[in-house]
Scaffold this active site. Structure first.
Site, short mmCIF file in Angstrom:
data_model
loop_
_atom_site.label_atom_id
_atom_site.label_comp_id
_atom_site.label_asym_id
_atom_site.label_seq_id
_atom_site.Cartn_x
_atom_site.Cartn_y
_atom_site.Cartn_z
N ARG A 520 0.85 -1.20 0.00
CA ARG A 520 0.00 0.00 0.00
C ARG A 520 0.88 1.25 0.00
O ARG A 520 1.67 1.46 0.92
CB ARG A 520 -0.92 -0.01 1.22
CG ARG A 520 -1.70 1.26 1.44
CD ARG A 520 -2.78 1.46 0.40
NE ARG A 520 -3.65 2.57 0.76
CZ ARG A 520 -4.26 3.34 -0.11
NH1 ARG A 520 -4.11 3.12 -1.40
NH2 ARG A 520 -5.05 4.31 0.29
N HIS A 699 -7.93 -5.01 5.72
CA HIS A 699 -6.54 -5.10 5.29
C HIS A 699 -6.11 -6.55 5.05
O HIS A 699 -4.94 -6.80 4.74
CB HIS A 699 -5.62 -4.44 6.32
CG HIS A 699 -5.86 -2.97 6.44
ND1 HIS A 699 -6.79 -2.44 7.29
CD2 HIS A 699 -5.31 -1.91 5.78
CE1 HIS A 699 -6.80 -1.12 7.17
NE2 HIS A 699 -5.92 -0.78 6.27
#
Length: 757
Positions: A520, A699
């Site tokens: 990310r 996540h």
């Protein structure tokens, strides 16, 4: 001669090569060998970028997170992954994200390790796990391989590792054991590691102990003394590195530790440098972090050299120069930027340029300023140009900030009055369900955005494509049965950049990517001048989404504190002043949304806690201006408008009073990875408003079961009345796939129905 070195370099690559390789590996599109080759190529490029340094870091490269690397280096691997596979890298990814690849069978999926912020940065680390059964066992193969690789490239290597005391401090006991009881056995493994590094010809090892800039109890201070007395006979020289703040009451402790060198952050602790020099033994080197490793503004050579020269005269060869911290927190190379305003670009410095600044400063000290006359002259011009630029200053904005009053931060009525009005207006069920804002950014969405930016898609065609995505998101949410909807944010590239692009005072890079966690990456906007809103930013999208359904649709905004903390912020005025400018811009948008009959408005403050000073004694000053800025942005509405806020992975228990003072009608938070442990604070604190404890860890690709969600919410209901609980994911769903999102939300909605019954 002054020695130059670096504490760490960005891993992701100028074009985010590591990100794309990781995601291809996780989706089985490339082999492990191909992933390893990409990593090797990046490391070689990064060492080449640092080849002018006297010492370059090794071990700063990571596939996911340097703290997780340390756990595997020390053999501290959670039991839930130990017997799944002999493939260490796949087990590593299982701890990081719950699974090694998209197509793994359910039997190899595990609970991902808890994730939280790395000190006061926007980087996230995987929290080490400890218990009474924890046994450390050195596993140095990966680090040794990187050292051999660097030595083969002719690099004078300095391995970088997280120090033992900081490693314990960052971790979490999974039972009632005391983490410090593990210190003796942990130090033994570090000693073994240093023996192995000495066999490779390593002279210096950088051992990071950033917790020295925090407030440490007597037990933790004693832990430092014991640790470094035990390591004093190591066959390698130890450079103890602290950064991100001042040493204060740990200064004498740090100076007296039996190490060979000390690095301190001379950007944040400049006033302590002379005191450190006065108390540092004559046989120790002092490394000064004189280049800002956390921000992107050009170093003022004249001011820095004026300060450094007497220090150099005093220390001579004992003086080392470096960035203040790892350059992990800044983009890779300003040279890639072709679209920035010429003046603004001349004010900036990314990782590659910061290393060049370091070279120039060292050359000026070693060979005299005459050797860098041209470089200093160019630097003076850039610093002076920024200071007087009309791009930076807006008198109307400054006046609005000067006229601020306390009344702007107050709602018309208390929550007890508002909740009745909002209840009648919204008519929501018990345990209402919602999401945090974004839905998957599909390949089609990203392609449309690229085509629009490239001029291959007209604005009309682009808006039509994004409206089709909004329509799809609304239809899907209605079919699933969510209670409060969102438009899905297909038009938004990033929750900060999207707004910054519509505000005066912001600039944007093309390739200024910074790692947030794993694959990310974020591209922080650059606040270079006074902030103002030119026109409504989100109203048309919210109104269109609301026109598609009778269910309430939330207006979605990013709050002023998060806009501040997730940007590269100007350093020529207090952060509090810049934040207040942002709060007025968001306030204007909130009022316009209400006028457009958007009855629920979410103002995300994901990064509120992130901005906390590292010392608790300084928290209140920050919280006063940060919460005030949020209240000014949110509280210009009528009682019937419901204000939500959201906070990502934040240990908020110790600031719960400040969060309550934000007076949001509803707050949504992360709690799933911590198994609702974050809600323990409500055992002693009566939170007055509504709260949505996240039940779906976005996540991780793992899909939560109905039972797991029900159990989490039942834990929440033991602390917060059911009539004040919401059911929602931890965070936005932008990074997930629809194949994961739909079943996860279906289970979330089924769980809420079961709870109502």
């Amino acid at each position: 001669m002054v020695t130059t070195h670096n504490l760490g370099f960005p891993r992701i690559g100028k074009q985010r090569e590591l990100k794309f390789a990781l995601e291809k590996y996780w989706t089985n599109h490339i082999s492990q060998e191909e992933l390893l080759q990409t990593a090797s190529t990046l490391r070689q490029q990064h060492w080449e970028n640092q080849s002018a340094l006297d010492l370059a870091p090794v071990g700063d490269f990571s596939f996911y997170d340097q703290v997780l690397d340390t756990s595997f280096l020390l053999g501290n691997v959670p039991q839930r992954v130990e017997n799944i596979s002999d493939n260490e890298l796949d087990n590593y990814f299982r701890v990081a994200r719950g699974r090694a690849s998209t197509n793994e069978s359910s039997c190899t999926c595990v609970q991902a390790g808890e994730m939280t912020k790395w000190f006061d940065t926007n980087y996230h680390y995987i929290v080490p796990e400890f218990s009474q059964a924890t046994n450390f066992a050195l596993q140095p193969q990966r680090l040794i391989a990187q050292i051999v690789e660097a030595q083969a490239q002719g690099i004078n290597t300095k391995p970088v590792i997280v120090g033992p005391v900081t490693y314990l401090w960052l971790g979490k006991s999974k039972d009632t054991s005391n983490k410090l009881d593990l210190l003796d056995s942990l130090v033994v493994v570090y000693a073994q590691l240093f023996d192995e590094l000495a066999k490779l010809g390593i002279e210096w090892v950088q051992i990071d102990e950033p917790i020295l800039v925090t407030e440490l109890s007597a037990d933790w201070q004693l832990a430092f003394e014991k640790t470094y007395q035990s390591l004093a006979s190591s066959p390698v020289k130890l450079l103890l590195a602290s950064y991100f703040g001042t040493l204060q009451d740990n200064l004498m402790l740090t100076c007296n530790l039996p190490v060979d060198g000390l690095h301190i952050d001379a950007i944040n602790a400049k006033e302590e440098v002379q005191k450190v020099i006065d108390n540092l033994a004559d046989n120790k080197i002092l490394s000064l972090g004189v280049i800002n490793g956390r921000n992107i503004w050009k170093t003022d050579f004249s001011a820095t050299l004026l300060w450094l020269k007497p220090i150099y005269q005093q220390l001579k060869d004992r003086l080392w120069l470096a960035p203040s911290c790892s350059l992990l927190h800044v983009p890779v190379d300003l040279g890639s930027e072709q679209a920035l305003d010429v003046d603004i670009k001349s004010w900036l410095s990314f990782a590659v340029q910061k290393l060049e600044e370091l070279r120039i400063l060292a050359k000026a000290l070693n060979q005299g300023q005459a050797s860098v006359t041209k470089e200093i002259a160019n630097n003076i011009n850039a610093i002076d140009n920024r200071k007087h630029s009309l791009l930076v200053h807006n008198s109307l904005v400054k006046q609005r900030v000067a006229d601020v009053s306390d009344a702007l931060g107050n709602r018309q009525s208390s929550y007890k009055v508002r909740v009745k009005i909002q209840g009648e207006k919204l008519n929501l069920p018990l345990y209402p369900t919602t999401t945090i804002g974004s839905f998957p950014q599909t390949t089609e969405i990203r392609q449309a955005r690229r085509n629009y930016k490239a001029g291959q898609l007209s604005e009309t065609e682009y808006i039509k494509a994004m409206r089709a995505e909004v329509q799809h998101c609304i239809k899907m949410q209605v079919e699933l049965g969510l209670d409060v909807l969102v438009h899905g944010e297909p038009e938004r590239n990033d929750m900060v950049e999207y707004f910054g692009q519509q505000l005066e005072g912001y600039a944007f890079s093309q390739f200024g990517w910074v790692q947030s966690y794993g694959s990310r990456c974020v591209k922080p906007p650059i606040i270079f001048g006074d902030i103002s809103r030119l026109k409504p930013m989100t109203v048309e999208w919210a109104v269109y989404a609301q026109s598609l359904t009778n269910k309430p649709v939330k207006g979605m905004l990013t709050g002023p504190v998060t806009m501040l903390n997730w940007s590269f912020v100007r350093d020529d005025q207090p952060r509090a002043t810049t934040c207040l400018q942002l709060s007025f811009a968001i306030r204007d948008e909130v009022i316009d949304l209400e006028k457009a009959n958007i009855n629920i408005i979410q103002i995300d403050e994901a990064a509120l806690r992130e901005g906390l000073p590292l010392r608790q004694s300084q928290w209140q000053e920050y919280l006063d201006w940060a919460v005030n800025a949020y209240r000014i942005s949110a509280n210009g509405v009528n009682d019937g408008t419901q204000i939500h806020t959201h906070m990502c992975y934040s240990e908020f228990n110790d600031i719960i009073g400040a969060i309550a003072h934000m007076d949001a009608d509803v707050i949504t938070i992360e709690t799933s990875r911590s198994d609702m442990e974050l809600l323990d604070v409500f055992d002693d604190f009566t939170y007055p408003n509504e709260i949505g404890p996240g039940v779906y860890d976005i996540h991780s690709p793992n899909i939560p079961t109905v039972n797991s969600i029900v159990e989490l919410m039942q834990k929440a209901a033991q602390r917060i009345p059911a009539e004040r609980l919401w059911v929602n994911p931890d965070c936005g769903l932008k990074t997930r796939n629809w194949s994961e999102v739909k079943p996860a939300l279906e289970n979330m909605i089924l769980a809420s129905k079961q709870l109502r019954n």
